[in-house]
Design a protein around this motif. Structure first.
Motif, PDB file in Angstrom:
ATOM      1  N   ARG A  31       0.931  -1.399  -0.368  1.00  0.00           N
ATOM      2  CA  ARG A  31      -0.057   0.241  -0.380  1.00  0.00           C
ATOM      3  C   ARG A  31       0.408   1.302  -0.119  1.00  0.00           C
ATOM      4  O   ARG A  31       0.212   2.495  -1.056  1.00  0.00           O
ATOM      5  CB  ARG A  31      -0.856   0.211   1.394  1.00  0.00           C
ATOM      6  CG  ARG A  31      -1.970   1.252   1.129  1.00  0.00           C
ATOM      7  CD  ARG A  31      -2.664   0.996   2.364  1.00  0.00           C
ATOM      8  NE  ARG A  31      -2.194   1.440   3.627  1.00  0.00           N
ATOM      9  CZ  ARG A  31      -3.067   1.193   4.923  1.00  0.00           C
ATOM     10  NH1 ARG A  31      -3.731   0.120   5.533  1.00  0.00           N
ATOM     11  NH2 ARG A  31      -2.213   1.615   5.887  1.00  0.00           N
ATOM     12  N   GLU A  34       2.413   2.170  -3.317  1.00  0.00           N
ATOM     13  CA  GLU A  34       1.143   2.507  -4.690  1.00  0.00           C
ATOM     14  C   GLU A  34       0.867   3.819  -3.730  1.00  0.00           C
ATOM     15  O   GLU A  34       0.155   4.515  -4.682  1.00  0.00           O
ATOM     16  CB  GLU A  34       0.716   1.375  -4.525  1.00  0.00           C
ATOM     17  CG  GLU A  34      -0.938   2.033  -5.438  1.00  0.00           C
ATOM     18  CD  GLU A  34      -1.990   0.907  -6.343  1.00  0.00           C
ATOM     19  OE1 GLU A  34      -3.331   1.307  -6.193  1.00  0.00           O
ATOM     20  OE2 GLU A  34      -1.658  -0.555  -6.189  1.00  0.00           O
ATOM     21  N   LEU A  35       0.517   3.795  -2.947  1.00  0.00           N
ATOM     22  CA  LEU A  35       0.004   5.355  -2.084  1.00  0.00           C
ATOM     23  C   LEU A  35       0.763   6.239  -1.687  1.00  0.00           C
ATOM     24  O   LEU A  35       0.329   7.338  -1.413  1.00  0.00           O
ATOM     25  CB  LEU A  35      -1.585   5.173  -1.639  1.00  0.00           C
ATOM     26  CG  LEU A  35      -2.328   4.287  -2.258  1.00  0.00           C
ATOM     27  CD1 LEU A  35      -3.456   3.450  -0.970  1.00  0.00           C
ATOM     28  CD2 LEU A  35      -2.949   4.393  -3.212  1.00  0.00           C
ATOM     29  N   GLN A 148      -8.285  15.806   2.794  1.00  0.00           N
ATOM     30  CA  GLN A 148      -7.684  14.710   2.017  1.00  0.00           C
ATOM     31  C   GLN A 148      -7.219  13.846   3.056  1.00  0.00           C
ATOM     32  O   GLN A 148      -7.373  12.944   2.107  1.00  0.00           O
ATOM     33  CB  GLN A 148      -6.289  15.723   2.567  1.00  0.00           C
ATOM     34  CG  GLN A 148      -6.709  17.343   1.531  1.00  0.00           C
ATOM     35  CD  GLN A 148      -6.878  17.096   0.292  1.00  0.00           C
ATOM     36  OE1 GLN A 148      -6.054  16.052  -0.239  1.00  0.00           O
ATOM     37  NE2 GLN A 148      -7.050  17.985  -0.318  1.00  0.00           N
ATOM     38  N   LYS A 151      -9.958  11.199   1.570  1.00  0.00           N
ATOM     39  CA  LYS A 151     -10.157  10.981   0.699  1.00  0.00           C
ATOM     40  C   LYS A 151      -8.613   9.590   0.430  1.00  0.00           C
ATOM     41  O   LYS A 151      -8.650   8.791  -0.629  1.00  0.00           O
ATOM     42  CB  LYS A 151      -9.119  12.190  -0.302  1.00  0.00           C
ATOM     43  CG  LYS A 151     -10.621  13.187  -1.376  1.00  0.00           C
ATOM     44  CD  LYS A 151      -9.902  13.946  -2.292  1.00  0.00           C
ATOM     45  CE  LYS A 151     -10.500  14.853  -1.979  1.00  0.00           C
ATOM     46  NZ  LYS A 151     -10.044  16.370  -3.153  1.00  0.00           N
ATOM     47  N   LEU A 152      -7.927  10.615   1.544  1.00  0.00           N
ATOM     48  CA  LEU A 152      -6.592   9.179   1.015  1.00  0.00           C
ATOM     49  C   LEU A 152      -6.918   7.864   2.323  1.00  0.00           C
ATOM     50  O   LEU A 152      -7.126   6.897   1.172  1.00  0.00           O
ATOM     51  CB  LEU A 152      -5.702   9.641   2.391  1.00  0.00           C
ATOM     52  CG  LEU A 152      -4.685   8.656   2.410  1.00  0.00           C
ATOM     53  CD1 LEU A 152      -3.825   7.576   1.443  1.00  0.00           C
ATOM     54  CD2 LEU A 152      -3.557   8.895   4.045  1.00  0.00           C
ATOM     55  N   GLU A 154      -9.947   6.814   1.601  1.00  0.00           N
ATOM     56  CA  GLU A 154     -11.203   5.556   0.546  1.00  0.00           C
ATOM     57  C   GLU A 154     -10.042   5.446  -0.418  1.00  0.00           C
ATOM     58  O   GLU A 154     -10.727   4.207  -0.994  1.00  0.00           O
ATOM     59  CB  GLU A 154     -11.974   7.287  -0.300  1.00  0.00           C
ATOM     60  CG  GLU A 154     -13.252   7.600   0.251  1.00  0.00           C
ATOM     61  CD  GLU A 154     -13.509   9.272  -0.134  1.00  0.00           C
ATOM     62  OE1 GLU A 154     -12.477   9.923  -1.528  1.00  0.00           O
ATOM     63  OE2 GLU A 154     -14.280   9.420   0.397  1.00  0.00           O
ATOM     64  N   HIS A 155      -9.101   5.882  -0.677  1.00  0.00           N
ATOM     65  CA  HIS A 155      -7.986   5.377  -1.474  1.00  0.00           C
ATOM     66  C   HIS A 155      -7.291   4.210  -0.886  1.00  0.00           C
ATOM     67  O   HIS A 155      -6.809   3.006  -1.596  1.00  0.00           O
ATOM     68  CB  HIS A 155      -6.499   6.486  -2.195  1.00  0.00           C
ATOM     69  CG  HIS A 155      -7.210   7.416  -3.129  1.00  0.00           C
ATOM     70  ND1 HIS A 155      -7.935   7.106  -4.086  1.00  0.00           N
ATOM     71  CD2 HIS A 155      -7.257   8.808  -2.479  1.00  0.00           C
ATOM     72  CE1 HIS A 155      -8.036   8.200  -4.841  1.00  0.00           C
ATOM     73  NE2 HIS A 155      -7.577   9.203  -3.788  1.00  0.00           N
ATOM     74  N   GLU A 156      -7.477   3.860  -0.116  1.00  0.00           N
ATOM     75  CA  GLU A 156      -6.596   2.787   0.932  1.00  0.00           C
ATOM     76  C   GLU A 156      -7.633   1.520   1.081  1.00  0.00           C
ATOM     77  O   GLU A 156      -6.903   0.734   0.523  1.00  0.00           O
ATOM     78  CB  GLU A 156      -6.446   3.238   2.339  1.00  0.00           C
ATOM     79  CG  GLU A 156      -4.936   4.156   2.298  1.00  0.00           C
ATOM     80  CD  GLU A 156      -4.928   4.316   4.068  1.00  0.00           C
ATOM     81  OE1 GLU A 156      -3.464   4.875   3.683  1.00  0.00           O
ATOM     82  OE2 GLU A 156      -5.636   4.453   5.332  1.00  0.00           O
ATOM     83  N   GLU A 158      -9.770   1.314  -1.438  1.00  0.00           N
ATOM     84  CA  GLU A 158      -9.967   0.946  -2.575  1.00  0.00           C
ATOM     85  C   GLU A 158      -8.384  -0.115  -2.671  1.00  0.00           C
ATOM     86  O   GLU A 158      -9.461  -1.509  -2.994  1.00  0.00           O
ATOM     87  CB  GLU A 158      -9.391   1.772  -3.642  1.00  0.00           C
ATOM     88  CG  GLU A 158     -10.836   2.779  -3.440  1.00  0.00           C
ATOM     89  CD  GLU A 158     -10.803   4.178  -4.551  1.00  0.00           C
ATOM     90  OE1 GLU A 158      -9.643   4.305  -5.108  1.00  0.00           O
ATOM     91  OE2 GLU A 158     -11.596   4.395  -4.562  1.00  0.00           O
ATOM     92  N   PHE A 159      -7.748   0.073  -2.574  1.00  0.00           N
ATOM     93  CA  PHE A 159      -6.276  -1.092  -2.312  1.00  0.00           C
ATOM     94  C   PHE A 159      -6.247  -1.760  -1.889  1.00  0.00           C
ATOM     95  O   PHE A 159      -6.668  -3.454  -2.349  1.00  0.00           O
ATOM     96  CB  PHE A 159      -4.890  -0.310  -1.761  1.00  0.00           C
ATOM     97  CG  PHE A 159      -4.159  -0.592  -1.692  1.00  0.00           C
ATOM     98  CD1 PHE A 159      -3.346  -1.252  -2.791  1.00  0.00           C
ATOM     99  CD2 PHE A 159      -3.357  -1.717  -0.420  1.00  0.00           C
ATOM    100  CE1 PHE A 159      -2.071  -1.940  -2.870  1.00  0.00           C
ATOM    101  CE2 PHE A 159      -2.721  -2.464  -0.548  1.00  0.00           C
ATOM    102  CZ  PHE A 159      -1.929  -2.930  -1.944  1.00  0.00           C
TER     103      PHE A 159
END
Length: 168
Positions: A31, A34-35, A148, A151-152, A154-156, A158-159
């Motif tokens: 993770r 990627e992020l 922010q 949003k992070l 949410e991305h985590e 998805e990962f």
């Protein structure tokens, strides 16, 4: 008074599998790759019985920061997150705490985290608060940081969903 952070994600997996995807060392490293942004690293990973504590560093380039943040903070931001997990009181899930320090910003983020079984899926809940101690601008900066962070998260999520799908 700080700005609230509320996040909920659902995963089509049991608690143990989801916990491994959220907090397992291999998943965390992937993770971060990627992020995590520049200079991202897993600084500590400590297991004690059923308890876990880890610390992540993530970098945010100055050019990716909102203007409100760039006005008050020059250069890149380095974020250090410390997360703890333990077995929930009822023994069916996991719960913990997260604290975040943002280098050069007088304030912090504190959150409660939980992984709970919900039928044939697992729910990740995060509830916290951003506090920035800067007169006049603190509230505005808190709102930007809370947005922010959401949003992070949410991305985590998805990962994590992709990680779980690849594990099956």
């Amino acid at each position: 008074m700080g700005s609230r952070i509320e996040h909920r994600a659902e995963f089509a997996a049991d608690v143990a599998s989801t916990y491994a995807a959220v907090a397992g060392e291999a998943a965390l490293r992937a993770r971060l790759d990627e992020l995590g942004g520049h200079d991202a690293a897993l600084l500590a990973y400590e297991v004690s019985g059923t308890d876990l504590r880890y610390q992540l560093r993530q970098g945010i380039s100055a050019d990716k920061l909102p203007q409100a943040v760039r006005t008050l903070h020059k250069g890149d931001l380095m974020v250090t997150r410390t997360q703890t997990w333990r077995v929930s009181k009822d023994g069916t899930g996991r719960q913990g705490n997260a604290t975040v320090e943002v280098g050069g910003v007088p304030g912090d983020i504190a959150a409660r985290t939980a992984l709970l079984a919900d039928g044939d899926q697992t729910v990740l809940r995060i509830s916290g608060e951003v506090t920035v101690r800067i007169p006049l601008f603190g509230g505005k900066l808190e709102n930007v940081i809370a947005e922010q962070v959401t949003k992070l998260l949410e991305h985590e999520a998805e990962f994590t969903a992709k990680w779980l799908a690849q594990a099956n």
